[in-house]
Design a protein around this motif. Structure first.
Motif, PDB file in Angstrom:
ATOM      1  N   LEU A   1       0.829  -1.208   0.000  1.00 10.12           N
ATOM      2  CA  LEU A   1       0.000   0.000   0.000  1.00 10.12           C
ATOM      3  C   LEU A   1       0.860   1.254   0.000  1.00 10.12           C
ATOM      4  O   LEU A   1       0.580   2.223  -0.715  1.00 10.12           O
ATOM      5  CB  LEU A   1      -0.922  -0.005   1.221  1.00 10.12           C
ATOM      6  N   ALA A   2       1.908   1.241   0.824  1.00 10.94           N
ATOM      7  CA  ALA A   2       2.807   2.398   0.884  1.00 10.94           C
ATOM      8  C   ALA A   2       3.498   2.608  -0.459  1.00 10.94           C
ATOM      9  O   ALA A   2       3.610   3.738  -0.960  1.00 10.94           O
ATOM     10  CB  ALA A   2       3.835   2.192   1.992  1.00 10.94           C
ATOM     11  N   ARG A   3       3.952   1.497  -1.067  1.00 16.15           N
ATOM     12  CA  ARG A   3       4.634   1.578  -2.358  1.00 16.15           C
ATOM     13  C   ARG A   3       3.703   2.130  -3.430  1.00 16.15           C
ATOM     14  O   ARG A   3       4.121   2.909  -4.293  1.00 16.15           O
ATOM     15  CB  ARG A   3       5.156   0.198  -2.738  1.00 16.15           C
ATOM     16  N   ALA A   4       2.423   1.727  -3.381  1.00 14.28           N
ATOM     17  CA  ALA A   4       1.456   2.210  -4.364  1.00 14.28           C
ATOM     18  C   ALA A   4       1.263   3.723  -4.254  1.00 14.28           C
ATOM     19  O   ALA A   4       0.920   4.384  -5.239  1.00 14.28           O
ATOM     20  CB  ALA A   4       0.123   1.495  -4.181  1.00 14.28           C
ATOM     21  N   LYS A   5       1.486   4.266  -3.050  1.00 13.12           N
ATOM     22  CA  LYS A   5       1.366   5.713  -2.847  1.00 13.12           C
ATOM     23  C   LYS A   5       2.716   6.418  -2.977  1.00 13.12           C
ATOM     24  O   LYS A   5       2.857   7.583  -2.639  1.00 13.12           O
ATOM     25  CB  LYS A   5       0.768   5.989  -1.464  1.00 13.12           C
ATOM     26  N   ARG A   6       3.726   5.648  -3.445  1.00 11.75           N
ATOM     27  CA  ARG A   6       5.074   6.155  -3.680  1.00 11.75           C
ATOM     28  C   ARG A   6       5.778   6.585  -2.394  1.00 11.75           C
ATOM     29  O   ARG A   6       6.503   7.568  -2.341  1.00 11.75           O
ATOM     30  CB  ARG A   6       5.056   7.297  -4.706  1.00 11.75           C
TER      31      ARG A   6
ATOM     32  N   PHE B   1     -10.673  -4.757  15.236  1.00  7.26           N
ATOM     33  CA  PHE B   1      -9.631  -5.013  14.236  1.00  7.26           C
ATOM     34  C   PHE B   1     -10.259  -5.650  12.995  1.00  7.26           C
ATOM     35  O   PHE B   1     -11.011  -6.619  13.084  1.00  7.26           O
ATOM     36  CB  PHE B   1      -8.567  -5.943  14.821  1.00  7.26           C
ATOM     37  N   ALA B   2      -9.946  -5.091  11.816  1.00  5.53           N
ATOM     38  CA  ALA B   2     -10.589  -5.529  10.573  1.00  5.53           C
ATOM     39  C   ALA B   2      -9.563  -5.868   9.495  1.00  5.53           C
ATOM     40  O   ALA B   2      -9.702  -5.462   8.335  1.00  5.53           O
ATOM     41  CB  ALA B   2     -11.562  -4.471  10.063  1.00  5.53           C
ATOM     42  N   GLU B   3      -8.517  -6.602   9.886  1.00  5.44           N
ATOM     43  CA  GLU B   3      -7.557  -7.143   8.942  1.00  5.44           C
ATOM     44  C   GLU B   3      -6.984  -6.053   8.017  1.00  5.44           C
ATOM     45  O   GLU B   3      -6.455  -5.069   8.493  1.00  5.44           O
ATOM     46  CB  GLU B   3      -8.204  -8.280   8.135  1.00  5.44           C
ATOM     47  N   ALA B   4      -7.109  -6.229   6.704  1.00  8.98           N
ATOM     48  CA  ALA B   4      -6.498  -5.293   5.756  1.00  8.98           C
ATOM     49  C   ALA B   4      -7.071  -3.883   5.869  1.00  8.98           C
ATOM     50  O   ALA B   4      -6.364  -2.902   5.625  1.00  8.98           O
ATOM     51  CB  ALA B   4      -6.663  -5.811   4.329  1.00  8.98           C
ATOM     52  N   ARG B   5      -8.325  -3.764   6.257  1.00  8.35           N
ATOM     53  CA  ARG B   5      -8.902  -2.420   6.428  1.00  8.35           C
ATOM     54  C   ARG B   5      -8.184  -1.668   7.531  1.00  8.35           C
ATOM     55  O   ARG B   5      -7.924  -0.462   7.427  1.00  8.35           O
ATOM     56  CB  ARG B   5     -10.392  -2.530   6.749  1.00  8.35           C
ATOM     57  N   SER B   6      -7.869  -2.369   8.626  1.00  2.08           N
ATOM     58  CA  SER B   6      -7.142  -1.723   9.716  1.00  2.08           C
ATOM     59  C   SER B   6      -5.745  -1.326   9.284  1.00  2.08           C
ATOM     60  O   SER B   6      -5.213  -0.298   9.712  1.00  2.08           O
ATOM     61  CB  SER B   6      -7.080  -2.660  10.930  1.00  2.08           C
ATOM     62  N   VAL B   7      -5.119  -2.123   8.412  1.00  2.68           N
ATOM     63  CA  VAL B   7      -3.794  -1.786   7.893  1.00  2.68           C
ATOM     64  C   VAL B   7      -3.873  -0.511   7.054  1.00  2.68           C
ATOM     65  O   VAL B   7      -3.007   0.365   7.140  1.00  2.68           O
ATOM     66  CB  VAL B   7      -3.226  -2.955   7.062  1.00  2.68           C
ATOM     67  N   ARG B   8      -4.902  -0.385   6.244  1.00  2.00           N
ATOM     68  CA  ARG B   8      -5.076   0.836   5.440  1.00  2.00           C
ATOM     69  C   ARG B   8      -5.212   2.060   6.342  1.00  2.00           C
ATOM     70  O   ARG B   8      -4.620   3.119   6.080  1.00  2.00           O
ATOM     71  CB  ARG B   8      -6.308   0.715   4.542  1.00  2.00           C
ATOM     72  N   ASN B   9      -5.990   1.926   7.409  1.00  2.00           N
ATOM     73  CA  ASN B   9      -6.160   3.040   8.333  1.00  2.00           C
ATOM     74  C   ASN B   9      -4.855   3.398   9.016  1.00  2.00           C
ATOM     75  O   ASN B   9      -4.542   4.578   9.227  1.00  2.00           O
ATOM     76  CB  ASN B   9      -7.228   2.703   9.375  1.00  2.00           C
ATOM     77  N   LEU B  10      -4.073   2.380   9.393  1.00  2.00           N
ATOM     78  CA  LEU B  10      -2.778   2.625  10.022  1.00  2.00           C
ATOM     79  C   LEU B  10      -1.860   3.381   9.071  1.00  2.00           C
ATOM     80  O   LEU B  10      -1.147   4.310   9.485  1.00  2.00           O
ATOM     81  CB  LEU B  10      -2.144   1.300  10.431  1.00  2.00           C
ATOM     82  N   LEU B  11      -1.861   3.001   7.795  1.00  2.00           N
ATOM     83  CA  LEU B  11      -1.023   3.701   6.828  1.00  2.00           C
ATOM     84  C   LEU B  11      -1.434   5.171   6.716  1.00  2.00           C
ATOM     85  O   LEU B  11      -0.578   6.055   6.667  1.00  2.00           O
ATOM     86  CB  LEU B  11      -1.120   3.027   5.461  1.00  2.00           C
ATOM     87  N   GLN B  12      -2.726   5.443   6.683  1.00  2.00           N
ATOM     88  CA  GLN B  12      -3.170   6.833   6.589  1.00  2.00           C
ATOM     89  C   GLN B  12      -2.688   7.646   7.781  1.00  2.00           C
ATOM     90  O   GLN B  12      -2.260   8.802   7.645  1.00  2.00           O
ATOM     91  CB  GLN B  12      -4.699   6.892   6.481  1.00  2.00           C
ATOM     92  N   ASP B  13      -2.740   7.053   8.972  1.00  2.00           N
ATOM     93  CA  ASP B  13      -2.247   7.750  10.159  1.00  2.00           C
ATOM     94  C   ASP B  13      -0.733   7.947  10.077  1.00  2.00           C
ATOM     95  O   ASP B  13      -0.211   8.981  10.501  1.00  2.00           O
ATOM     96  CB  ASP B  13      -2.601   6.963  11.422  1.00  2.00           C
TER      97      ASP B  13
END
Length: 386
Positions: free
Chosen positions: A303-308, A332-344
Motif C-alpha cells: 500500500l505504501a509503495r502504491a502511494k510512492r 480489528f478488521a484485517e487489511a482495512r485496519s492496515v489501510r487506516n494505520l497507513l493513513q495515520d
C-alpha cells in the motif's frame, strides 16, 4: 511482490490452430496465475511449421513455484499440446522497447532480455489485494479450468460462498474471479462485477422484492453478482421471497451469471441452511481465515509503495511486531485496519519530515493514534471523525 520471468519457443504445425492455441494459453494464465505473452510467430527456419515465441511472468519468486523450469515447461506443453523448446528463466531488462523481438532466432534463450514495459504491467488486482490469498485463488482457478475447458455444462452450478470477516480479501478475490473467468470465457469479458446487499435486493413493501431482485440480477448478467453480508436476506420480512426469487433466477440464467454470497461463516451457513434449493446451487465454499502478521506487513508495504512511499530500515524491521500489536485493537478488521494505520502514518510523516519515507517513529505514533481511536469508540462502534 517479486516476479519470475521465463521464455521459450512453441513449435506449431503448418496449419496451426491459432484460436485453440490462444485459448489454451489463456487457460494457463487463468489457472496458474502465469501471465503469458505470445511474441512473434515466424516460419521455422528448418522444416515446415511455425515458431511462436512465448514470454511468461509469475508474480512470485521461483522458490514459491516449488518447481524447476523443466517442470513448468512440461506442464505448459501439456496445456497447449505442442512441444516447447529453449525454455528457461530470463533476467528482464525493463528498458527494452520490444517483447523478446528476436526470441525465435536466439541460439540461447538467455540472450532474450528485451522486455516491453507494457508486458510488466500489474494485473487489475493490485499486489496488496491478493497477499495471503494463494489458496483461495487456486480454488477459483480450479473451477475456472473445468468450466473454461469443458463449458458451463460440466458443473451443476457455478456459484460461490465466500466466508470470512471484514477485510479478509473477499471483495479482492471477487475481482480476481471476474478477471480469470473473463479470460476463460466463463463470463463475458467486460469485467462486470455488480455488488449488492440485502437492502438493494429486498423491497420495502409487499410485491416490490421480486422485481427489485430481478433488476439487480439483470445488471449482473454476463458477469458476477457479489452479495455482501448475504445473511441479511433472511433477517428481513421479505427476505425469503428474495431468496426464492434468486433461486429461480439462478436457474433461468444458469449460463449467464456467477453469484457470490459473502459474509461471516456462521451467517452464510445459516442462510444456506434456510433454503435447500439455494444450498444446492452454491457448491463452492471458500473460507477466508484472516492474515498472518507477516502478510499484514506485506500489505502495508505494498500500500505504501502504491502511494510512492518507502519505509526506513528501522520501520520495516518493526512492521511485523506493529501488526501483532494492531491485532489487539478493538474492532480489528484485517487489511482495512492496515489501510487506516497507513493513513495515520502518512499524517505523521507530513507533520514531522515531509519526505516520502515512513520512519519507525512515524509508525509508532500512528499505531498509538490508531489504538487510542479504538479505545475512544462510541457504543455504536465507530471511531470519532471516521
Amino acid at each position: 511482490m517479486s516476479r519470475t520471468f521465463f521464455a521459450g519457443i512453441l513449435r506449431l504445425p503448418e496449419q496451426a490452430p491459432w484460436e485453440r492455441v490462444a485459448r489454451q494459453l489463456s487457460l494457463v494464465d487463468a489457472h496458474r496465475n502465469l501471465r503469458v505473452v505470445p511474441t512473434r510467430a515466424r516460419r521455422a527456419p528448418q522444416g515446415e511449421g511455425y515458431a511462436l515465441g512465448i514470454f511468461l511472468c509469475h508474480d512470485s519468486p521461483i522458490d514459491a513455484l516449488d518447481e524447476r523450469p523443466e517442470h513448468l515447461r512440461t506442464e505448459l506443453a501439456r496445456f497447449v499440446d505442442a512441444p516447447i523448446e529453449r525454455f528457461g528463466r530470463i533476467e528482464p531488462n525493463t528498458a527494452g522497447d520490444e517483447i523478446l523481438p528476436y526470441l525465435v532466432e536466439a541460439s540461447d534463450v538467455s540472450q532474450a532480455r528485451a522486455i516491453s514495459p507494457a508486458a510488466l504491467a500489474p494485473a487489475p488486482a493490485t499486489d496488496h489485494e491478493l497477499v495471503g490469498l494463494e489458496e483461495q485463488q487456486r480454488s477459483i482457478a480450479d473451477v475456472g479450468l473445468v468450466v473454461g475447458t469443458f463449458g458451463r455444462d460440466a458443473v451443476e452450478a457455478c456459484h460461490f460462498a465466500f466466508m470470512g470477516g471484514p477485510g479478509t480479501g473477499k471483495t479482492a478475490l471477487a475481482r480476481d474471479l471476474v478477471r480469470r473467468f473473463d479470460k476463460l470465457g466463463v463470463t463475458d469479458g467486460t469485467g462486470n462485477l455488480v455488488k449488492a446487499d440485502a437492502a438493494e435486493l429486498i423491497g420495502k413493501y409487499v410485491g416490490h422484492t421480486a422485481p427489485q431482485t430481478k433488476e439487480v440480477v439483470e445488471r449482473a448478467l454476463g458477469g458476477v453478482l457479489y452479495i455482501d453480508e448475504a445473511y441479511g436476506l433472511i433477517d428481513n420480512a421479505f427476505g425469503r421471497e428474495c431468496i426464492t426469487t434468486l433461486v429461480d433466477l439462478l436457474d433461468t440464467h444458469r449460463t449467464e451469471l456467477v453469484c457470490v454470497f459473502a459474509g461471516y461463516r456462521a451467517g452464510i451457513e445459516r442462510m444456506l441452511a434456510s433454503n435447500e434449493g439455494l444450498r444446492e446451487r452454491v457448491p463452492y465454499r471458500i473460507e477466508f481465515p484472516g492474515y498472518t502478521d507477516s502478510e499484514l506487513a506485506a500489505i502495508f508495504r505494498s500500500l505504501a509503495r502504491a502511494k510512492r512511499f518507502e519505509l526506513s530500515v528501522e520501520a520495516d524491521e518493526a512492521l511485523a511486531g506493529t501488526m501483532a500489536r494492531l491485532r489487539r485493537q478493538d474492532g480489528f478488521a484485517e487489511a482495512r485496519s492496515v489501510r487506516n494505520l497507513l493513513q495515520d502514518a502518512l499524517i505523521e510523516v507530513a507533520r514531522h519530515s515531509r519526505e516520502r519515507v515512513i520512519g519507525a517513529e512515524d509508525l509508532e505514533r500512528a499505531l498509538r493514534r490508531r489504538l487510542a481511536d479504538a479505545r475512544a469508540r462510541d457504543p455504536v462502534g465507530f471511531a470519532p471523525g471516521r
